[in-house]
Motif scaffolding. Structure first.
Motif, PDB file in Angstrom:
ATOM      1  N   PRO A  17      -3.804  84.342  15.676  1.00  0.00           N
ATOM      2  CA  PRO A  17      -4.193  85.731  15.931  1.00  0.00           C
ATOM      3  C   PRO A  17      -3.434  86.745  15.092  1.00  0.00           C
ATOM      4  O   PRO A  17      -3.974  87.800  14.749  1.00  0.00           O
ATOM      5  N   VAL A  53      -5.030  90.027  12.962  1.00  0.00           N
ATOM      6  CA  VAL A  53      -4.597  91.409  13.148  1.00  0.00           C
ATOM      7  C   VAL A  53      -3.971  91.954  11.869  1.00  0.00           C
ATOM      8  O   VAL A  53      -4.173  93.124  11.520  1.00  0.00           O
ATOM      9  N   PRO A  99       3.777  91.549  17.926  1.00  0.00           N
ATOM     10  CA  PRO A  99       3.182  91.989  16.656  1.00  0.00           C
ATOM     11  C   PRO A  99       4.046  91.747  15.431  1.00  0.00           C
ATOM     12  O   PRO A  99       3.572  91.955  14.311  1.00  0.00           O
ATOM     13  N   ALA A 138       2.516  89.585  12.761  1.00  0.00           N
ATOM     14  CA  ALA A 138       1.391  90.263  12.106  1.00  0.00           C
ATOM     15  C   ALA A 138       1.890  91.272  11.082  1.00  0.00           C
ATOM     16  O   ALA A 138       1.331  91.397   9.983  1.00  0.00           O
ATOM     17  N   LEU A 166      -3.278  92.633  20.810  1.00  0.00           N
ATOM     18  CA  LEU A 166      -2.820  91.343  20.293  1.00  0.00           C
ATOM     19  C   LEU A 166      -1.931  90.721  21.357  1.00  0.00           C
ATOM     20  O   LEU A 166      -0.879  91.279  21.695  1.00  0.00           O
TER      21      LEU A 166
END
Length: 228
Positions: free
Chosen positions: A9, A13, A35, A38, A181
């Motif tokens: 994921p 993102v 996050p 990401a 997320l």
């Protein structure tokens, strides 16, 4: 609402962040541990962020160099890794001012630049194990705030117990594309509370439903396991 279950994921993102930044958009970054990967992936994409503006969903009331600072994490994982010529304009929440002055200052900046109904091009959020988002915690009065875009949070709903600054639900519902997320089995019950067909009214994240935008929830299989 679109729910996507992805093996990676963070990569999904990161691609959304890079696309929005390359288009010169207004992006809202979030804090927390999820996050970070990401952001690191996005930093390596070689994109030009110089026309973009980066905002924050929330901040702890600590100096920017503190290990508790959301800005510090985002700067070390993403913003500071970009070449100087391609870095975005960064609208940092001044947590060191405290919850009242800091939230008032940020609200003034949002309204000056984006008006009373800010239209973020991409608004990224995480989800706490208690189903909080930004620094809006279950049962706390800030969840009910509707007249302001930014609020001070004197008492957080979980550790670390420091005051916060947070976008309110009206601001969180103003995105063109709002992305959650969420990863890990420890978030699975919170995911079900926020995003099941009948969400839990005690979950702040259940009230993030942009009226004039898209809502995308990106999960790994572990976080999605409680969803039907």
């Amino acid at each position: 609402m679109e729910i996507r279950v992805e093996e990676n994921p963070a990569e999904v993102v990161a691609g959304l962040l890079v696309d929005a930044a390359s288009a010169g958009g207004d992006l809202v970054l979030t804090g927390g541990s999820t996050p970070k990967l990401a952001y690191e992936i996005a930093s390596r994409a070689g994109a030009d962020w110089s026309s973009a503006t980066v905002w924050f969903s929330d901040e702890r009331c600590v100096p920017p160099e503190s290990g508790l600072s959301n800005f510090r994490m985002a700067n070390e994982a993403l913003l500071g890794r970009l070449d100087r010529g391609v870095r975005p304009t960064v609208m940092r929440m001044e947590g060191e001012l405290g919850p009242d002055a800091g939230s008032a200052s940020y609200e003034a900046s949002v309204r000056e630049r984006l008006g009373s109904e800010p239209r973020w091009d991409l608004l990224l959020l995480g989800l706490g194990p208690d189903a909080h988002c930004a620094s809006l915690f279950p049962g706390k009065p800030e969840v009910q705030e509707r007249s302001r875009l930014v609020t001070g949070v004197e008492l957080a709903g979980m550790e670390p117990q420091v005051p916060r600054i947070s976008l309110t639900l009206p601001a969180l519902n103003s995105g063109r594309l709002t992305v959650f997320l969420v990863t890990g089995a420890d978030k699975a019950k919170a995911v079900a509370r926020a995003f099941a067909a009948t969400p839990d009214a005690d979950s702040p994240a259940a009230f993030v439903r942009p009226g004039a935008g898209e809502l995308l929830v990106v999960l790994d299989p572990a976080a999605a396991k409680e969803l039907a």
